[in-house]
Design a protein around this motif. Structure first.
Motif, PDB file in Angstrom:
ATOM      1  N   GLN A 173     -11.169 -50.167 -46.023  1.00  0.00           N
ATOM      2  CA  GLN A 173     -11.781 -49.585 -44.870  1.00  0.00           C
ATOM      3  C   GLN A 173     -11.285 -48.282 -44.796  1.00  0.00           C
ATOM      4  O   GLN A 173     -11.820 -47.483 -43.753  1.00  0.00           O
ATOM      5  N   GLN A 174     -10.240 -47.592 -45.552  1.00  0.00           N
ATOM      6  CA  GLN A 174      -9.659 -46.444 -45.232  1.00  0.00           C
ATOM      7  C   GLN A 174      -9.556 -45.531 -46.642  1.00  0.00           C
ATOM      8  O   GLN A 174      -9.586 -46.202 -47.890  1.00  0.00           O
ATOM      9  N   THR A 175      -9.881 -44.381 -46.569  1.00  0.00           N
ATOM     10  CA  THR A 175      -9.673 -43.379 -47.890  1.00  0.00           C
ATOM     11  C   THR A 175      -8.867 -42.497 -47.497  1.00  0.00           C
ATOM     12  O   THR A 175      -8.989 -41.701 -46.579  1.00  0.00           O
ATOM     13  N   MET A 176      -8.112 -42.187 -48.439  1.00  0.00           N
ATOM     14  CA  MET A 176      -6.755 -41.050 -48.521  1.00  0.00           C
ATOM     15  C   MET A 176      -7.719 -39.841 -49.003  1.00  0.00           C
ATOM     16  O   MET A 176      -8.544 -39.951 -49.893  1.00  0.00           O
ATOM     17  N   VAL A 177      -7.465 -38.817 -48.185  1.00  0.00           N
ATOM     18  CA  VAL A 177      -8.273 -37.332 -48.374  1.00  0.00           C
ATOM     19  C   VAL A 177      -7.098 -36.293 -48.633  1.00  0.00           C
ATOM     20  O   VAL A 177      -6.644 -36.068 -47.794  1.00  0.00           O
ATOM     21  N   GLU A 178      -7.054 -35.770 -49.853  1.00  0.00           N
ATOM     22  CA  GLU A 178      -6.163 -34.508 -50.006  1.00  0.00           C
ATOM     23  C   GLU A 178      -7.062 -33.530 -50.476  1.00  0.00           C
ATOM     24  O   GLU A 178      -7.930 -33.562 -51.366  1.00  0.00           O
ATOM     25  N   ILE A 179      -6.547 -32.268 -49.671  1.00  0.00           N
ATOM     26  CA  ILE A 179      -7.358 -31.186 -50.203  1.00  0.00           C
ATOM     27  C   ILE A 179      -6.325 -29.871 -50.181  1.00  0.00           C
ATOM     28  O   ILE A 179      -5.358 -29.619 -49.507  1.00  0.00           O
ATOM     29  N   LYS A 180      -6.678 -28.973 -51.087  1.00  0.00           N
ATOM     30  CA  LYS A 180      -5.874 -27.662 -51.392  1.00  0.00           C
ATOM     31  C   LYS A 180      -6.719 -26.655 -51.504  1.00  0.00           C
ATOM     32  O   LYS A 180      -7.791 -26.655 -52.290  1.00  0.00           O
ATOM     33  N   SER A 181      -6.518 -25.429 -50.923  1.00  0.00           N
ATOM     34  CA  SER A 181      -7.396 -24.167 -51.027  1.00  0.00           C
ATOM     35  C   SER A 181      -6.302 -23.376 -51.460  1.00  0.00           C
ATOM     36  O   SER A 181      -5.219 -23.076 -50.566  1.00  0.00           O
ATOM     37  N   GLU A 182      -6.576 -22.744 -52.456  1.00  0.00           N
ATOM     38  CA  GLU A 182      -5.572 -21.454 -53.028  1.00  0.00           C
ATOM     39  C   GLU A 182      -6.373 -20.240 -53.417  1.00  0.00           C
ATOM     40  O   GLU A 182      -7.559 -20.303 -54.037  1.00  0.00           O
ATOM     41  N   CYS A 183      -6.004 -19.275 -53.174  1.00  0.00           N
ATOM     42  CA  CYS A 183      -6.576 -17.875 -53.468  1.00  0.00           C
ATOM     43  C   CYS A 183      -6.775 -18.065 -55.049  1.00  0.00           C
ATOM     44  O   CYS A 183      -5.809 -18.204 -55.743  1.00  0.00           O
ATOM     45  N   ALA A 184      -8.105 -17.240 -55.517  1.00  0.00           N
ATOM     46  CA  ALA A 184      -8.498 -17.405 -56.944  1.00  0.00           C
ATOM     47  C   ALA A 184      -7.523 -16.444 -57.738  1.00  0.00           C
ATOM     48  O   ALA A 184      -7.239 -16.626 -58.750  1.00  0.00           O
ATOM     49  N   MET A 185      -7.086 -15.264 -57.275  1.00  0.00           N
ATOM     50  CA  MET A 185      -6.482 -14.468 -57.974  1.00  0.00           C
ATOM     51  C   MET A 185      -4.927 -14.763 -57.451  1.00  0.00           C
ATOM     52  O   MET A 185      -4.271 -14.986 -56.519  1.00  0.00           O
ATOM     53  N   PRO A 186      -4.117 -15.092 -58.690  1.00  0.00           N
ATOM     54  CA  PRO A 186      -2.757 -15.666 -58.577  1.00  0.00           C
ATOM     55  C   PRO A 186      -1.710 -14.591 -58.157  1.00  0.00           C
ATOM     56  O   PRO A 186      -0.574 -15.036 -57.571  1.00  0.00           O
ATOM     57  N   THR A 187      -1.862 -13.138 -57.932  1.00  0.00           N
ATOM     58  CA  THR A 187      -1.021 -12.194 -57.389  1.00  0.00           C
ATOM     59  C   THR A 187      -1.279 -12.019 -55.954  1.00  0.00           C
ATOM     60  O   THR A 187      -0.685 -11.210 -55.205  1.00  0.00           O
ATOM     61  N   GLN A 188      -2.342 -12.632 -55.143  1.00  0.00           N
ATOM     62  CA  GLN A 188      -2.460 -12.623 -53.868  1.00  0.00           C
ATOM     63  C   GLN A 188      -1.562 -13.284 -52.936  1.00  0.00           C
ATOM     64  O   GLN A 188      -1.564 -14.666 -53.201  1.00  0.00           O
ATOM     65  N   LEU A 189      -0.794 -12.783 -52.241  1.00  0.00           N
ATOM     66  CA  LEU A 189       0.190 -13.466 -51.615  1.00  0.00           C
ATOM     67  C   LEU A 189      -0.253 -13.669 -50.047  1.00  0.00           C
ATOM     68  O   LEU A 189       0.460 -14.607 -49.355  1.00  0.00           O
ATOM     69  N   PHE A 190      -1.020 -13.127 -49.686  1.00  0.00           N
ATOM     70  CA  PHE A 190      -1.456 -13.142 -48.122  1.00  0.00           C
ATOM     71  C   PHE A 190      -3.037 -13.736 -48.104  1.00  0.00           C
ATOM     72  O   PHE A 190      -3.717 -12.930 -49.015  1.00  0.00           O
ATOM     73  N   ASP A 191      -3.427 -14.394 -47.205  1.00  0.00           N
ATOM     74  CA  ASP A 191      -4.957 -14.839 -47.457  1.00  0.00           C
ATOM     75  C   ASP A 191      -5.298 -14.774 -46.055  1.00  0.00           C
ATOM     76  O   ASP A 191      -6.498 -14.936 -45.486  1.00  0.00           O
ATOM     77  N   MET A 192      -4.724 -14.329 -44.996  1.00  0.00           N
ATOM     78  CA  MET A 192      -4.986 -14.007 -43.460  1.00  0.00           C
ATOM     79  C   MET A 192      -5.861 -15.487 -43.001  1.00  0.00           C
ATOM     80  O   MET A 192      -6.555 -15.352 -42.175  1.00  0.00           O
ATOM     81  N   GLY A 193      -5.283 -16.440 -43.547  1.00  0.00           N
ATOM     82  CA  GLY A 193      -5.513 -17.704 -42.795  1.00  0.00           C
ATOM     83  C   GLY A 193      -6.877 -18.442 -43.602  1.00  0.00           C
ATOM     84  O   GLY A 193      -7.448 -19.259 -43.215  1.00  0.00           O
ATOM     85  N   LYS A 194      -7.336 -17.520 -44.372  1.00  0.00           N
ATOM     86  CA  LYS A 194      -8.622 -18.087 -45.194  1.00  0.00           C
ATOM     87  C   LYS A 194      -8.455 -19.324 -45.752  1.00  0.00           C
ATOM     88  O   LYS A 194      -9.257 -20.124 -45.587  1.00  0.00           O
ATOM     89  N   ASN A 195      -7.334 -19.683 -46.398  1.00  0.00           N
ATOM     90  CA  ASN A 195      -7.216 -21.035 -46.997  1.00  0.00           C
ATOM     91  C   ASN A 195      -7.089 -22.103 -45.970  1.00  0.00           C
ATOM     92  O   ASN A 195      -7.623 -23.214 -46.101  1.00  0.00           O
TER      93      ASN A 195
END
Length: 124
Positions: A68-90
């Protein structure tokens, strides 16, 4: 290392219900959908360029926890590897996708051991 945000929840819903909802998400492009070989499903998604980043890569992994239960894992990462800040977008991407696929479904947030923030203060 690119800015990223991850979250894990335990949803009181069957896997196929969540998979159907994930397939209907608006505003993100599903790049691939693959079975994980253990009864789960991996979605690789993308978000287009926006004011906060050069786009994001999103990985959504859902697998049965019990009948009856499902584990959900999610990750959002900037596409440009050198981008250190995302202003909360991820974090916004993760919350938007979870809100869409889990709308009205009871969830339990899974607390993982979180490593200390690095010098730049990135989360997880």
């Amino acid at each position: 290392m690119a800015a990223k945000y991850t979250d894990t929840v335990l949803a009181t819903a069957q896997l196929m219900t969540l998979v159907q909802r994930a397939r209907a998400i608006q505003g993100f492009t599903i790049v691939s959908e693959l079975a994980d070989g253990r009864g789960g499903v991996n979605f690789h998604m993308s978000a287009s360029i926006n004011f906060a980043s050069w786009g994001e890569k999103i990985d959504l992994h859902m697998f049965p926890y019990n009948e009856q239960q499902t584990m959900v894992e999610i990750k959002s990462e900037c596409a440009m590897p050198t981008q250190l800040f995302d202003m909360g977008k991820n974090k916004e991407n993760v919350e938007k996708i979870l809100g869409y696929i889990l709308g009205g479904i009871v969830i339990q947030r899974i607390e993982k051991e979180v490593p200390k923030s690095n010098y730049w203060g990135q989360n997880k």
